[in-house]
Motif scaffolding. Structure first.
Motif, short mmCIF file in Angstrom:
data_model
loop_
_atom_site.label_atom_id
_atom_site.label_comp_id
_atom_site.label_asym_id
_atom_site.label_seq_id
_atom_site.Cartn_x
_atom_site.Cartn_y
_atom_site.Cartn_z
N ASN A 1 8.16 -47.21 11.33
CA ASN A 1 8.19 -46.20 12.39
C ASN A 1 8.49 -44.80 11.87
O ASN A 1 8.45 -43.83 12.64
N SER B 1 6.79 -55.90 18.76
CA SER B 1 7.42 -55.27 19.93
C SER B 1 8.27 -54.07 19.56
O SER B 1 8.57 -53.23 20.41
N ARG B 2 8.63 -53.97 18.29
CA ARG B 2 9.50 -52.88 17.84
C ARG B 2 8.72 -51.71 17.20
O ARG B 2 9.32 -50.67 16.92
N LEU B 3 7.43 -51.89 16.97
CA LEU B 3 6.64 -50.87 16.28
C LEU B 3 6.09 -49.86 17.28
O LEU B 3 5.51 -50.24 18.30
N ARG B 4 6.28 -48.59 16.98
CA ARG B 4 5.87 -47.51 17.88
C ARG B 4 4.42 -47.14 17.58
O ARG B 4 4.13 -46.16 16.87
N ALA B 5 3.51 -47.91 18.11
CA ALA B 5 2.07 -47.70 17.87
C ALA B 5 1.29 -48.18 19.07
O ALA B 5 1.71 -49.09 19.78
N GLY C 1 1.30 -42.71 15.26
CA GLY C 1 1.55 -43.97 15.95
C GLY C 1 0.28 -44.56 16.53
O GLY C 1 0.26 -44.99 17.68
N TYR D 1 0.47 -43.34 19.94
CA TYR D 1 1.75 -42.74 20.27
C TYR D 1 1.89 -41.46 19.45
O TYR D 1 1.15 -41.21 18.52
N LYS D 2 2.89 -40.69 19.79
CA LYS D 2 3.32 -39.52 19.00
C LYS D 2 2.12 -38.61 18.67
O LYS D 2 1.31 -38.32 19.55
#
Length: 480
Positions: free
Chosen positions: A401, A424-428, A406, A447-448
């Motif tokens: 991350n 579930s924890r990856l910001r993509a 993302g 994302y981002k």
């Protein structure tokens, strides 16, 4: 030699509004001119946008059945031109003929077929008590598309826009413009009404900026670099139009410390090298257990060195990168990896042995990369893999991350439950587990700083729709 010196506006091929300015198109495998296009101007965009506005009045009122009929004809005409499109992709951006045949051209067809299926049952309206919720076409759309997967990125915009009743102005990349021109011929042959689809060739300053800022264009869908996406958003801001963007990426690929490690590493190397590394969602950062780094290096080296590089019209698995600019950028970043102390496992600067012409890059793998290195932070957009070590899965997620991007992420693990927890924890915007294949109905976007909005399938439809609430549409319920 291809010559495309006219634009498709209001159902006809027309000369540029201003004096002809031609641009040479370079074949990246030979470095020779393979065609010419006319460069459009703001005046051409204005003609196209006004044609699209006129056409919107009637096209937006067509029925689902009418649009399905026309899209069916588009599908038929696309299939007829399959071979022409494949040849064009190889010529304009260097994709190996096998990749053009099995992926580059089929994915555009796939987006069209998917949009047809979604349209058959899509709910454009619903009743909530006395209130009717209506989803209506947003209006005239401006599309600015890149060169790396040209048909994918054109059709995942054009198909849902047509399906939802929008009209459009398309500017394909001037680096790879042939496929866009053939697509305009497909739309004409399919009988798409005049003004619904318009094509203006050109560059970013001359055409892209005019599309982004034009007051008759209601939304812009842009795919490309984050830098260019920011400029599109700035140009669009004064007219408060909707902006949907799919931008850059620096996707992590977390390989878990288990029995599937070797398979995961080999798969990761093959994926990054596909399309010469020119995919925004490529798994360019491979995160592996630090204690097994030497084992990973051996597998990655063997996997990369098996890849054949050469003439895209031959049997090579990897062709050139798209142009001199990209070649020079990639070479500079490979040198940065060497200078900053990463371990060069294979590849490196310069062309592969035996290739003295063409923008060919060696399949390159770096190991012992750290997150502060340039090659771990910048989008290289070439066949270059960075391998980073981690001590714990928690640290791997943190490193994964640790990027401004993302768009996508990848997880390789024999334990599916663990893979799901990591995902579930990856910001993509999209996470692929254990080499999962593509899904054209799944949302695609980031994302981002990888963008906003979503494309593909029914999610893509919503980008082209406005939502209207009609209160008092139905009579109130009778008193008990």
């Amino acid at each position: 030699m291809r010559e495309y010196l006219t634009f498709y506006i209001d159902g006809a091929w027309v000369a540029p509004a201003e004096a002809l300015r031609a641009l040479d198109v370079i074949n990246p495998a030979t470095e020779e001119v393979c065609g010419k296009i006319a460069l459009g101007s703001a005046a051409d965009v204005d003609r196209a946008a006004r044609a699209a506005r006129r056409a919107f009045e009637s096209w937006s009122q067509t029925t689902r059945e009418e649009r399905l009929e026309i899209m069916g004809r588009m599908l038929t005409e696309y299939q007829k031109r399959f071979g022409d499109l494949a040849t064009a992709v190889t010529e304009e951006m260097g994709a190996p003929a096998s990749l053009a045949q099995r992926a580059q051209v089929p994915i555009g067809l796939g987006h069209l077929a998917t949009a047809i299926e979604v349209l058959k049952t899509f709910a454009f309206e619903e009743l909530r008590g006395p209130t009717k919720i209506v989803r209506e076409p947003i209006g005239v759309c401006g599309f600015i598309t890149p060169w790396n997967w040209p048909l994918n990125q054109i059709m995942c915009k054009v198909a849902p826009a047509i399906a939802t009743g929008c009209t459009m102005v398309l500017k394909p990349s001037e680096v790879a413009p042939f496929t866009g021109q053939i697509l305009a011929e497909i739309m004409h042959a399919a009988g798409v009404p005049a003004g619904v689809f318009n094509l203006v060739q050109g560059d970013g300053p001359g055409v892209g900026a005019a599309i982004s800022s034009h007051p008759e264009i209601d939304m812009v869908s842009f795919t490309g670099s984050t830098r260019a996406g920011i400029e599109v958003a700035k140009a669009a801001a004064p007219t408060v139009k909707r902006v949907s963007q799919e931008l850059g990426g620096k996707s992590p690929n977390i390989v878990v410390n288990d029995a599937a490690l070797g398979e995961g590493v080999g798969r990761g190397v093959a994926t990054i090298m596909t399309n010469s590394g020119q995919s925004c969602n490529a798994p360019t950062r491979m995160l592996v257990p630090q204690g097994r780094m030497e084992e990973v290096i051996a597998v990655a080296k063997a996997s990369a060195e098996k890849i054949t590089v050469g003439d895209p019209n031959g049997n090579s698995e990897m062709g050139p990168v798209v142009n001199q600019l990209q070649f020079d950028k990639i070479q500079k970043l490979i040198q940065a990896g060497i200078d900053e102390g990463a371990t060069l496992v294979t590849g490196g600067v310069g062309r592969p042995d035996g290739l003295d012409k063409g923008y060919y890059v060696k399949p390159t793998v770096f190991a012992n990369v750290t997150s502060d290195m340039t090659i771990a932070k910048e989008e290289i957009f070439g066949p270059v893999l960075s391998i980073l070590g981690y001590e714990t899965v928690e640290q791997a997620i943190e490193i994964g991350n640790d990027t401004e991007y993302g768009l996508a992420a990848y997880v390789q693990a024999a334990d599916l439950d663990l893979a799901q927890k990591i995902a579930s924890r990856l910001r993509a915007g999209q996470v692929l587990i254990n080499g999962a294949g593509g899904d054209l109905t799944a949302p695609f976007g980031g994302y981002k700083m990888s963008g906003n909005g979503r494309e593909w399938g029914d999610y893509g439809f919503h980008e082209f729709l406005e939502t209207k609430a009609v209160l008092g549409y139905a009579p109130p319920p009778a008193n008990g």
